[in-house]
Every structure is written in C-alpha cells, then in structure tokens.
Scaffold this motif. Structure first.
Motif, PDB file in Angstrom:
ATOM      1  N   VAL A 125      61.083 -19.955   3.379  1.00  0.00           N
ATOM      2  CA  VAL A 125      61.073 -18.646   3.089  1.00  0.00           C
ATOM      3  C   VAL A 125      61.539 -19.531   4.824  1.00  0.00           C
ATOM      4  N   SER A 126      62.656 -18.397   4.138  1.00  0.00           N
ATOM      5  CA  SER A 126      63.837 -17.841   5.837  1.00  0.00           C
ATOM      6  C   SER A 126      62.515 -17.089   6.724  1.00  0.00           C
ATOM      7  N   GLN A 127      62.706 -16.277   6.494  1.00  0.00           N
ATOM      8  CA  GLN A 127      62.051 -14.685   7.349  1.00  0.00           C
ATOM      9  C   GLN A 127      60.797 -15.427   7.170  1.00  0.00           C
ATOM     10  N   GLN A 128      60.679 -15.126   9.104  1.00  0.00           N
ATOM     11  CA  GLN A 128      60.449 -15.498   9.762  1.00  0.00           C
ATOM     12  C   GLN A 128      58.353 -14.301   8.795  1.00  0.00           C
ATOM     13  N   ARG A 129      58.834 -13.285   8.181  1.00  0.00           N
ATOM     14  CA  ARG A 129      57.506 -12.424   8.499  1.00  0.00           C
ATOM     15  C   ARG A 129      57.259 -12.828   7.259  1.00  0.00           C
ATOM     16  N   ASP A 130      57.887 -13.184   6.004  1.00  0.00           N
ATOM     17  CA  ASP A 130      57.598 -13.422   4.415  1.00  0.00           C
ATOM     18  C   ASP A 130      57.150 -14.520   4.915  1.00  0.00           C
ATOM     19  N   GLN A 131      56.833 -16.105   5.516  1.00  0.00           N
ATOM     20  CA  GLN A 131      56.153 -16.891   5.548  1.00  0.00           C
ATOM     21  C   GLN A 131      54.578 -16.866   5.907  1.00  0.00           C
ATOM     22  N   LEU A 132      53.670 -15.953   6.074  1.00  0.00           N
ATOM     23  CA  LEU A 132      52.758 -15.639   5.780  1.00  0.00           C
ATOM     24  C   LEU A 132      52.001 -15.524   4.659  1.00  0.00           C
ATOM     25  N   TRP A 133      53.158 -13.962   4.020  1.00  0.00           N
ATOM     26  CA  TRP A 133      52.848 -13.695   3.151  1.00  0.00           C
ATOM     27  C   TRP A 133      53.188 -14.368   1.997  1.00  0.00           C
ATOM     28  N   ALA A 134      53.814 -15.422   2.055  1.00  0.00           N
ATOM     29  CA  ALA A 134      53.954 -16.807   0.933  1.00  0.00           C
ATOM     30  C   ALA A 134      52.737 -17.057   1.366  1.00  0.00           C
ATOM     31  N   LEU A 135      52.767 -18.309   2.419  1.00  0.00           N
ATOM     32  CA  LEU A 135      50.589 -18.990   2.939  1.00  0.00           C
ATOM     33  C   LEU A 135      49.987 -18.119   2.206  1.00  0.00           C
ATOM     34  N   ASP A 136      49.533 -16.493   2.404  1.00  0.00           N
ATOM     35  CA  ASP A 136      48.523 -15.666   2.245  1.00  0.00           C
ATOM     36  C   ASP A 136      48.725 -16.013   0.430  1.00  0.00           C
ATOM     37  N   GLN A 137      49.552 -15.749  -0.394  1.00  0.00           N
ATOM     38  CA  GLN A 137      49.343 -15.849  -1.468  1.00  0.00           C
ATOM     39  C   GLN A 137      49.332 -17.112  -2.407  1.00  0.00           C
ATOM     40  N   CYS A 138      49.694 -18.056  -1.802  1.00  0.00           N
ATOM     41  CA  CYS A 138      49.133 -19.245  -2.432  1.00  0.00           C
ATOM     42  C   CYS A 138      47.748 -19.665  -1.936  1.00  0.00           C
ATOM     43  N   VAL A 168      41.716 -18.622   0.795  1.00  0.00           N
ATOM     44  CA  VAL A 168      41.733 -19.823   0.271  1.00  0.00           C
ATOM     45  C   VAL A 168      39.858 -19.574  -0.228  1.00  0.00           C
ATOM     46  N   GLU A 169      39.752 -19.052  -0.148  1.00  0.00           N
ATOM     47  CA  GLU A 169      38.104 -19.011  -0.270  1.00  0.00           C
ATOM     48  C   GLU A 169      38.277 -17.907  -1.625  1.00  0.00           C
ATOM     49  N   ASN A 170      38.542 -17.327  -2.022  1.00  0.00           N
ATOM     50  CA  ASN A 170      38.970 -16.498  -3.044  1.00  0.00           C
ATOM     51  C   ASN A 170      39.717 -17.563  -4.372  1.00  0.00           C
ATOM     52  N   GLY A 171      40.520 -18.831  -3.640  1.00  0.00           N
ATOM     53  CA  GLY A 171      41.772 -19.235  -4.889  1.00  0.00           C
ATOM     54  C   GLY A 171      40.699 -20.247  -5.387  1.00  0.00           C
ATOM     55  N   GLY A 172      40.017 -20.640  -4.281  1.00  0.00           N
ATOM     56  CA  GLY A 172      38.756 -21.680  -4.679  1.00  0.00           C
ATOM     57  C   GLY A 172      39.885 -23.866  -4.184  1.00  0.00           C
ATOM     58  N   GLY A 173      41.089 -23.167  -4.077  1.00  0.00           N
ATOM     59  CA  GLY A 173      41.741 -23.889  -3.508  1.00  0.00           C
ATOM     60  C   GLY A 173      41.041 -24.897  -2.674  1.00  0.00           C
ATOM     61  N   VAL A 174      42.448 -26.014  -1.567  1.00  0.00           N
ATOM     62  CA  VAL A 174      42.122 -26.039  -0.606  1.00  0.00           C
ATOM     63  C   VAL A 174      43.470 -26.001   0.319  1.00  0.00           C
ATOM     64  N   GLY A 175      43.510 -25.657   1.505  1.00  0.00           N
ATOM     65  CA  GLY A 175      44.545 -25.084   2.476  1.00  0.00           C
ATOM     66  C   GLY A 175      44.597 -26.722   3.702  1.00  0.00           C
TER      67      GLY A 175
END
Length: 221
Positions: free
Chosen positions: A119-132, A160-167
C-alpha cells in the motif's frame, strides 16, 4: 469531535475487492479457530510462554535489537508460518517493498497461501492492517511497523481478537518502554558465535520483554 475517516479512492477500492476475492477462496480452507496454543516453532520458547505457545487472536511484537540484524524479521516469519499450518492466509503488509517471497519459501512458508500487500498511501496502511487482522480467513499478519498511537494500537488489538489470527509486528528496540496493547513482546538480538553450545550458522537470543498473564525477563537462545 469524531475522528474523520478519509474516503477510499478508486485504487484502494480495487485493492479491497481483489483482497476479498482472494481471502474468500482461502477462508473455506481454514478451520474455525479455537483456544489451543500454536507452537512458536521453538520448543524451548514454547516452554517459557504461559499458554505453551502463541495464542490465537493476539498481537505479538518482535523488537529488533540492532538495526538490520534480521533476527526479529525471521522469528516473526517463523511464527506466521506456524500459525498458518492448519489453514488460512499468511498476509505480509509490505509498505517498504522489500519482502522477497522466495526467501520466505526457504523457511517453509506455503507460497500458495501467501498474500503480499503493498500500500503506497500512508493513510491506507493502517486501514489495510486493520482489515487483514479482522478477517477470519487470515491465520497470521506479518509487518514491520514503527509509530502507533494508543488509539490505533488498541484498534489493532481488537481487530486481531475479533479475527482470531495472530498479528506480528516487527518494531525497533526503542519501543520496549512504550505503552503497548500487544499480548506478547519479545526482544530479539543476535548472539556472537562461540561457546560450547554453538552449532554453527546464525544464533539469536529471545527475551520475553512483556507477556500478558506471564512472567517477563526470561530468555532462550
């Protein structure tokens, strides 16, 4: 005042649609997560952790002691590999554009289940991390990350608690004394070759800097 959320541009929407399609294909291959621990890949480290391994639905910080040593990167990648053994995607958020998938394959990462997101745009990086982190089809998310304010850190912990994976967040050593919402914080630094137990190759020392529901300060080589 409510925090304003920026509107997604066309490129971000296309990226989101592509990721959803890939994750839906992987979701059916991942069993429902449970509370059984995940082996870290190192039996000695598992013995030091209160749950006997990594916990699903948790954030893990691997703090790098010494820039460019690579030990924290590799350790976090091994953790991610272990989390994905039973199914689900292994997502690498690579905003620095240096991750090399063939090198991950050497460490046993299944490239068929690896998603590398840039993700090139800094504003979208946190959003992408949250969604994953929030996605139940994702077994593990690996990324290098530096500054996180308390609000965003808490947001990731809930995701991550909601998704059940490991961050898995690889971060510099200077964040050791900062407030953290991670469930486990490990300090990783290289060990000089030598000594009666040295078997050749690289060696790292892992210290439990912080562990929710467990003791800190214990180390393993």
């Amino acid at each position: 005042m409510a925090k304003q959320v920026p509107l997604l541009d066309d490129a971000t929407r296309r990226l989101a649609a592509s990721l959803r399609a890939q994750l839906q294909r992987l979701e059916a291959r991942r069993p429902m997560h449970d509370r059984l621990p995940i082996s870290s890949g190192c039996q000695a480290l598992d013995h030091l952790l209160p749950s006997g391994g990594l916990v699903r639905g948790s954030l893990v910080e691997c703090l790098e002691h010494g820039a460019g040593s690579g030990g924290a990167d590799t350790l976090a990648l091994i953790f991610a590999r272990q989390a994905a053994l039973e199914g689900g995607a292994l997502v690498v958020l690579d905003h620095r554009r240096w991750f090399y998938p063939p090198a991950a394959a050497v460490w046993g990462v299944d490239l068929e289940r690896l998603l590398v997101i840039r993700v090139s745009q800094q504003r979208d990086q946190l959003w992408a991390l949250d969604q994953c982190l929030r996605c139940p089809a994702v077994a593990a998310v690996w990324t290098r990350w530096e500054d996180l304010d308390e609000h965003d850190f808490r947001r990731l912990q809930l995701a991550v608690e909601n998704g059940g994976g490991v961050g898995l967040l690889v971060r510099p050593h200077r964040f050791r004394k900062r407030p953290s919402w991670s469930d486990l914080q490990l300090l990783v630094h290289p060990v000089a070759p030598g000594g009666k137990d040295f078997r050749g190759g690289r060696q790292i020392r892992v210290e439990i800097a912080r562990c929710r529901h467990g003791n800190s300060g214990r180390t393993v080589d």
